[in-house]
Write a protein that holds these residues in place. Structure first.
Motif, PDB file in Angstrom:
ATOM      1  N   ILE A 185      13.004  32.471  71.322  1.00 13.96           N
ATOM      2  CA  ILE A 185      13.842  32.829  72.466  1.00 13.96           C
ATOM      3  C   ILE A 185      13.608  31.897  73.645  1.00 13.96           C
ATOM      4  O   ILE A 185      12.470  31.581  73.982  1.00 13.96           O
ATOM      5  CB  ILE A 185      13.571  34.278  72.912  1.00 13.96           C
ATOM      6  CG1 ILE A 185      13.760  35.249  71.743  1.00 13.96           C
ATOM      7  CG2 ILE A 185      14.487  34.662  74.075  1.00 13.96           C
ATOM      8  CD1 ILE A 185      13.350  36.672  72.060  1.00 13.96           C
ATOM      9  N   HIS A 186      14.700  31.482  74.280  1.00 14.83           N
ATOM     10  CA  HIS A 186      14.632  30.825  75.583  1.00 14.83           C
ATOM     11  C   HIS A 186      14.905  31.887  76.635  1.00 14.83           C
ATOM     12  O   HIS A 186      16.014  32.437  76.716  1.00 14.83           O
ATOM     13  CB  HIS A 186      15.659  29.698  75.679  1.00 14.83           C
ATOM     14  CG  HIS A 186      15.627  28.977  76.997  1.00 14.83           C
ATOM     15  ND1 HIS A 186      14.624  28.088  77.338  1.00 14.83           N
ATOM     16  CD2 HIS A 186      16.481  29.026  78.065  1.00 14.83           C
ATOM     17  CE1 HIS A 186      14.854  27.610  78.551  1.00 14.83           C
ATOM     18  NE2 HIS A 186      15.971  28.164  79.016  1.00 14.83           N
ATOM     19  N   PHE A 187      13.900  32.216  77.452  1.00 11.76           N
ATOM     20  CA  PHE A 187      14.026  33.214  78.506  1.00 11.76           C
ATOM     21  C   PHE A 187      14.356  32.529  79.829  1.00 11.76           C
ATOM     22  O   PHE A 187      13.781  31.488  80.161  1.00 11.76           O
ATOM     23  CB  PHE A 187      12.730  34.004  78.669  1.00 11.76           C
ATOM     24  CG  PHE A 187      12.489  35.037  77.602  1.00 11.76           C
ATOM     25  CD1 PHE A 187      13.124  36.266  77.657  1.00 11.76           C
ATOM     26  CD2 PHE A 187      11.626  34.783  76.542  1.00 11.76           C
ATOM     27  CE1 PHE A 187      12.912  37.227  76.679  1.00 11.76           C
ATOM     28  CE2 PHE A 187      11.401  35.730  75.567  1.00 11.76           C
ATOM     29  CZ  PHE A 187      12.042  36.961  75.627  1.00 11.76           C
ATOM     30  N   VAL A 188      15.240  33.153  80.598  1.00 11.95           N
ATOM     31  CA  VAL A 188      15.624  32.634  81.905  1.00 11.95           C
ATOM     32  C   VAL A 188      15.524  33.768  82.917  1.00 11.95           C
ATOM     33  O   VAL A 188      16.228  34.783  82.794  1.00 11.95           O
ATOM     34  CB  VAL A 188      17.056  32.071  81.905  1.00 11.95           C
ATOM     35  CG1 VAL A 188      17.350  31.389  83.232  1.00 11.95           C
ATOM     36  CG2 VAL A 188      17.264  31.100  80.747  1.00 11.95           C
ATOM     37  N   SER A 189      14.642  33.613  83.908  1.00  9.23           N
ATOM     38  CA  SER A 189      14.512  34.581  84.993  1.00  9.23           C
ATOM     39  C   SER A 189      15.222  34.025  86.219  1.00  9.23           C
ATOM     40  O   SER A 189      14.917  32.917  86.672  1.00  9.23           O
ATOM     41  CB  SER A 189      13.031  34.824  85.303  1.00  9.23           C
ATOM     42  OG  SER A 189      12.888  35.641  86.453  1.00  9.23           O
ATOM     43  N   ILE A 190      16.188  34.782  86.740  1.00  8.57           N
ATOM     44  CA  ILE A 190      16.916  34.342  87.924  1.00  8.57           C
ATOM     45  C   ILE A 190      16.822  35.413  89.010  1.00  8.57           C
ATOM     46  O   ILE A 190      16.317  36.512  88.771  1.00  8.57           O
ATOM     47  CB  ILE A 190      18.392  34.009  87.611  1.00  8.57           C
ATOM     48  CG1 ILE A 190      19.111  35.218  87.002  1.00  8.57           C
ATOM     49  CG2 ILE A 190      18.472  32.809  86.692  1.00  8.57           C
ATOM     50  CD1 ILE A 190      20.594  34.986  86.752  1.00  8.57           C
ATOM     51  N   SER A 191      17.304  35.092  90.187  1.00  9.09           N
ATOM     52  CA  SER A 191      17.189  36.007  91.327  1.00  9.09           C
ATOM     53  C   SER A 191      18.555  36.419  91.843  1.00  9.09           C
ATOM     54  O   SER A 191      19.364  35.576  92.235  1.00  9.09           O
ATOM     55  CB  SER A 191      16.394  35.356  92.460  1.00  9.09           C
ATOM     56  OG  SER A 191      16.381  36.206  93.599  1.00  9.09           O
TER      57      SER A 191
END
Length: 471
Positions: free
Chosen positions: A235-241
């Motif tokens: 998995i490629h995880f992306v945390s954004i705001s």
């Protein structure tokens, strides 16, 4: 004249205390990941005498024998305008599929011994937990306790973590001691499974704090505390705001576009893309004390999720559980049941999850009628997790009250076709197919012999006549 004198006395006193400070007892132990299988980030807190000095040790002692912690690594520390000092140490060159025991501290003050297990080399599957809107309530503690038995390889948390600031969104200064209470409360889980976060509105204090507590207390693998990405097995995880500027042309929007473009081109190594942030693009909990879909956020960011075929988006903010069908601009792209026998196969749009049911008081404001894009929703405390392989994701919402799977779905990127293991019984159609195949082979043999064309025509006619006479 008094103010310079008082300032001098304050600085002098602070320096004296710092110079004579002693190590404090370690607490609030928690893990994070860099995305590299051979590494683990260990963090903990110490309660110091001042907000400007942290004399406590930064050492992790670790090993594969509980009684022989024969390895050690030193790290660094960070403080903000609070007396809790956060220590961070990176362990590297770890062996796969190995249980490591560790303790943290130094200078005579050590924690208890904890443990974590590294992933197998090329594992068949991984298990990821996902919760938001947690806090320190009895319901939150029940969620934490229930998750401990799930053998989670990673937990992602899309914001509203401790509720140190009950007002949120920079409207007041929160009680910083609640952060300490929260991190001690979840230590039993965070000391064995790495946690990665996204900021929520309750992480923001008014000045002078802002997001200082969030930035100081939690590790992330990028240069920016508020949006970052990492790879974790499949998995490629992306945390954004959702709490910072996200409009097209903003720094975050441009970064996200570039990151998702790269991730989509790297599907051969990491076939799944999962985005998480706080405010939901899709939520039908918008009546009464609910919030509902964050339309401005969705209009700014959803096209990126669609263009680069993000598989899952996990949110919080609304205190319930909800799952959408694969959806883009409120249009449903697949209404499969999502069961193992009828999974979502490359549906063409993102499935959205609201996982804000981890502990904070629930919102009972579900819109009626239920939107067409909403596949399942429930107002109940619990947690979510998903098992991921190279070819499938099996997502579950588990209710705290009875520990039953309240909702479950399958998402796959490959359809397996089973080859028959036994020779099928002969039937009429198969007999005709065999005869036709033999006929074709006879014709081919004539061609291979370079027989004159007219003779081939005569021969073919004779073969067909022979076949029909047999019938």
């Amino acid at each position: 004249m008094r103010w310079p004198t008082l300032l001098f006395i304050f600085i002098f006193t602070t320096l004296i205390i710092a110079m004579n400070g002693e190590s404090a007892e370690p607490e609030q132990v928690h893990l994070a990941t860099t995305g590299i299988p051979e590494e683990m980030v260990v963090q903990w807190g110490t309660e110091e005498d001042t907000t400007v000095s942290c004399p406590s040790g930064n050492t992790v002692e670790y090993g594969i024998d509980n009684d022989n912690l024969n390895l050690s690594k030193n790290g660094n520390n960070d403080m903000y305008l609070w007396t809790t000092c956060t220590h961070t140490t990176l362990l590297s060159n770890l062996n796969p599929n190995t249980t490591y025991y560790y303790r943290v501290g130094g200078d005579g003050e050590w924690s208890n011994v904890y443990s974590f297990k590294t992933l197998e080399e090329n594992p068949d599957k991984i298990i990821i937990g996902a919760i938001a809107d947690h806090g320190t309530s009895s319901n939150a503690q029940e969620t934490t306790s229930n998750m401990e038995g799930e053998n989670l390889n990673l937990v992602i948390h899309p914001g509203d973590i401790s509720y140190a600031n009950g007002a949120g969104s920079g409207n007041s200064i929160g009680d910083q001691s609640v952060w300490d209470e929260y991190q001690n409360q979840i230590e039993s889980l965070t000391s064995e499974s790495p946690h990665m976060y996204a900021p929520g509105n309750h992480e923001e204090d008014s000045e002078p704090y802002g997001f200082d507590a969030y930035e100081s207390r939690f590790f992330n693998p990028g240069p920016n505390s508020f949006w970052y990405s990492f790879d974790f097995e499949f998995i490629h995880f992306v945390s954004i705001s959702s709490e910072h500027e996200y409009e097209p042309g903003s720094t975050q929007h441009t970064w996200l576009k570039n990151d998702l473009e790269d991730a989509n081109e790297n599907r051969g190594n990491y076939p799944w893309i999962v985005v998480f942030a706080h405010r939901p693009m899709y939520s039908s909990n918008g009546d009464g004390d609910g919030h509902g879909s964050e339309i401005e956020f969705r209009e700014a960011m959803e096209s990126l999720l669609f263009d680069y075929q993000v598989d899952l988006a996990i949110w919080g903010h609304d205190h319930h559980y909800e799952r959408t069908y694969p959806v883009f601009e409120e249009e449903v792209y697949s209404n499969n049941s999502g069961t193992q026998n009828d999974p979502f196969y490359k549906p063409g749009a993102t499935i959205h999850i609201v996982a804000g049911m981890a502990g904070r008081s629930t919102y009972d404001g579900l819109e009626e009628p239920q939107p067409l894009w909403s596949a399942y929703r429930e107002v109940a405390y619990g947690y979510t997790l998903f098992e991921a392989t190279n070819t499938s994701i099996n997502y579950k919402f588990i209710r705290n009250s009875d520990m039953q799977i309240a909702d479950e779905f399958w998402l796959v990127n490959t359809i397996n076709v089973q080859e028959p293991t036994e020779t099928p019984e002969t039937n009429y159609n198969q007999t005709n197919q065999t005869e036709d195949t033999s006929l074709i082979n006879q014709i081919k043999e004539l061609n291979y012999l370079e027989t004159p064309f007219i003779i081939i025509i005569i021969a073919i006619t004779a073969i067909f006549n022979l076949k029909f006479r047999k019938k």
